[in-house]
Design an enzyme around this catalytic site. Structure first.
Site, mmCIF file in Angstrom:
data_model
loop_
_atom_site.group_PDB
_atom_site.id
_atom_site.type_symbol
_atom_site.label_atom_id
_atom_site.label_comp_id
_atom_site.label_asym_id
_atom_site.label_seq_id
_atom_site.Cartn_x
_atom_site.Cartn_y
_atom_site.Cartn_z
ATOM 1 N N HIS A 39 0.832 -1.225 0.000
ATOM 2 C CA HIS A 39 0.000 0.000 0.000
ATOM 3 C C HIS A 39 0.861 1.267 0.000
ATOM 4 O O HIS A 39 0.506 2.266 0.641
ATOM 5 C CB HIS A 39 -0.970 0.018 1.195
ATOM 6 C CG HIS A 39 -1.969 -1.094 1.174
ATOM 7 N ND1 HIS A 39 -3.134 -1.049 0.446
ATOM 8 C CD2 HIS A 39 -1.976 -2.306 1.791
ATOM 9 C CE1 HIS A 39 -3.814 -2.178 0.619
ATOM 10 N NE2 HIS A 39 -3.123 -2.955 1.414
ATOM 11 N N ASN A 74 -10.449 -3.216 1.752
ATOM 12 C CA ASN A 74 -10.016 -3.199 0.353
ATOM 13 C C ASN A 74 -11.236 -2.961 -0.535
ATOM 14 O O ASN A 74 -12.364 -3.006 -0.061
ATOM 15 C CB ASN A 74 -9.404 -4.550 -0.038
ATOM 16 C CG ASN A 74 -7.942 -4.666 0.369
ATOM 17 O OD1 ASN A 74 -7.224 -3.677 0.480
ATOM 18 N ND2 ASN A 74 -7.498 -5.886 0.585
#
Ligand code: NDP
Length: 505
Positions: A58, A131
């Protein structure tokens, strides 16, 4: 860029006025630079330390502030104060991201998107670290570092590597559901505003009477789902690698505040006990028919960060940041994330990262006995006691903050999730029942264009897994790759171990 300083005089970091910021101090007009130019030394030394370690996953992201508003009464399910009243608003900070790429990578990459929200509640910070996909590739945390290695660079070539990528996935059949979502056009969302966010994991909500419920979060985009197809995504990656970052910033700057409707799936412990698969397995969704989502709130992002590094790069989310009324489930992946996120932030930002303004529990007092450490930038607890128990009026534990008790039983053992053969069912349902014909065409094309870069034995092993999800799915991928359909079918009929042996070098 706005000037915010009251005084306009340039100073050193320690507040001394700077007389000249264009010419270094030299011995004589053309002489060498001299060490007493403390302004130059300070400026260079700080510059050399400007980067903090990038997130191992990320790393590339964009963020914004806003609020969450409750739109339905959920007090029956949870005693979380920020959810206690219809109409109640709580300040939030959200960060969206890709997963595998580095900080400079393209926003249009085929990858899950991180969807993390920090709620600054009166009971402390609550982080929802989700997510844009409702499931994940694996369900045991022991596999996570290996899985991520395969999404990154080959140790020898330093390039992304289709063999590593598909070798691991084809040896991990539980990944088929997430692979099918990732290789649909939802793997390349048009923008961060045009995607949903899911908790993916099962969490536990509990009320003040000791009742608890299993829940999943679904943040549904109010902008509508929009995706890039493979060709658009490839073009976008080259022409505007920051397109989603820019889109979020500009939308908010222009007053088009993105919003998401929060729907919850809620299950009683009795329903979960008798359910036909393990509700803690993060490779599975709860079909809507069994557990219809109910609408409970609205997330709105209406504030751009004034400084990217201060708020977005330093934002640190953790599924371990919970508030009374909400706790984790025994999902093994979630249990490990509770350790890993906090640990990663300590490495990246230091042990006092909770004092960085974006991470502070700004609507609740922080009354801990933690002291000292690098960059302790507040009063460090002042003259108050730094140990417990004490008899000097230090903060005391509150038994009311305890999670409800739950019973565990069995042997301490490395036991896999056990529900034979259903890893392919939900991927098959998605392919057959949810996708349109155009979705299926794009899915197969997206897979073929990527999997064709892997060795043929790996192509065969992976295509057999598509076949197991749905024979039509497997046949179409096989055709696209020019594989022998009968060989694929034969492999699909084998056990995972037999398939592995049959496709070794
Ligand atoms: P439903 O028909 O009730 O729901 C299907 C869901 O799939 C909708 O939430 C929709 O989300 C989403 N969806 C639509 N197109 C795609 C796509 N191309 N890729 C991924 N998701 C898509 O079916 P079920 O609940 O019985 O689930 C069937 C399958 O749908 C599951 O196996 C799973 O793969 C997928 N799915 C299910 C979800 C769930 O929580 N039950 C959540 C997301 C996907 P949207 O409203 O955003 O269009």
């Amino acid at each position: 860029m706005n000037k915010k300083n009251e005084s306009n005089t340039l100073t050193t970091a320690f507040g001394k006025a700077v007389d000249d910021d264009q010419n270094s101090l030299t011995a004589g007009e053309r002489g060498p630079v001299i060490m007493q130019d403390v302004h130059l030394l300070e400026k260079l030394a700080h510059f050399e330390r400007e980067r903090v370690p990038e997130r191992v996953v990320h790393a590339k992201g964009a963020g914004a502030g806003g609020y969450f508003e409750v739109t339905a009464d959920v007090t029956k399910y949870t005693k979380a104060k920020f959810l206690s009243e219809v109409g109640k608003r709580t300040e939030v900070f959200a960060r969206f991201s890709t997963v595998g790429g580095e900080r400079g990578s393209a926003d249009a990459a085929r990858d899950p998107r991180g969807f993390a929200i920090k709620f600054y509640t009166e009971d402390g910070n609550y982080d929802m670290t989700g997510n844009n996909t409702p499931v994940f590739f694996i369900r045991d945390p022991l596999k996570f570092p290996d899985f991520i290695h395969t999404q990154k660079r080959n140790p020898a070539t330093n390039c992304k590597d289709a063999n590593m990528f598909w070798d691991f996935l084809s040896l991990t059949p539980e990944s088929i559901h997430q692979v099918t979502i990732l290789f649909s056009d939802r793997g390349t969302p048009a923008t961060y505003r045009n995607m949903n966010g899911y908790s993916s994991h099962t969490y536990k909500w509990y009320n003040g009477n000791g009742d608890y419920y299993w829940v999943k979060y679904h943040f549904k985009t109010d902008q509508g789902i929009e995706n890039l197809d493979r060709h658009q995504a490839e073009k976008m990656s080259g022409s505007d690698p920051d397109h989603a970052t820019r889109d979020l910033y500009e939308a908010i700057e222009n007053g088009h505040y993105p919003s998401w409707t929060l729907q919850m799936q809620i299950m009683t412990p009795e329903q979960a006990e008798n359910y036909n698969f393990d509700i803690f397995d993060v490779t599975k969704v709860w079909p809507h028919e069994d557990c219809p989502p109910i609408e409970i709130g609205k997330l709105v992002l209406n504030r751009n960060p004034e400084n990217y590094f201060a708020e977005v790069e330093q934002a640190a989310f953790s599924p371990g940041n919970l508030v009374p009324g909400i706790t984790i489930s025994q999902d093994k992946m979630l249990q490990a994330r509770v350790f890993s996120y906090h640990d990663a932030h300590i490495h990246r930002l230091g042990t006092n990262y909770h004092l960085i303004p974006v991470n502070r529990a700004k609507n609740a007092p922080e009354n801990s006995y933690q002291r000292d450490g690098f960059m302790r930038v507040d009063g460090n607890g002042g003259s108050g006691p730094n140990y417990w128990p004490n008899s000097f009026n230090g903060p005391e534990p509150d038994i009311n903050a305890a999670d409800p008790l739950y019973k565990v039983s069995g042997y301490a053992a490395r036991t896999p999730y056990n529900h034979p053969n259903d890893d392919f069912v939900q991927a098959g349902n998605l392919y057959r029942n949810v996708m349109t014909e155009q979705d299926r065409e794009h899915l197969v094309d997206n897979i073929v264009s990527h999997l064709s870069n892997a060795l043929q034995r790996i192509q065969l092993r992976q295509t057999a897994i598509f076949y197991k999800a749905d024979p039509d799915y497997g046949k179409r991928v096989a055709k696209g790759l020019g594989l022998d359909e009968d060989e694929v079918k034969k492999l699909a009929e084998m056990t995972a171990k037999e398939r592995e042996n049959a496709t070794q070098q």
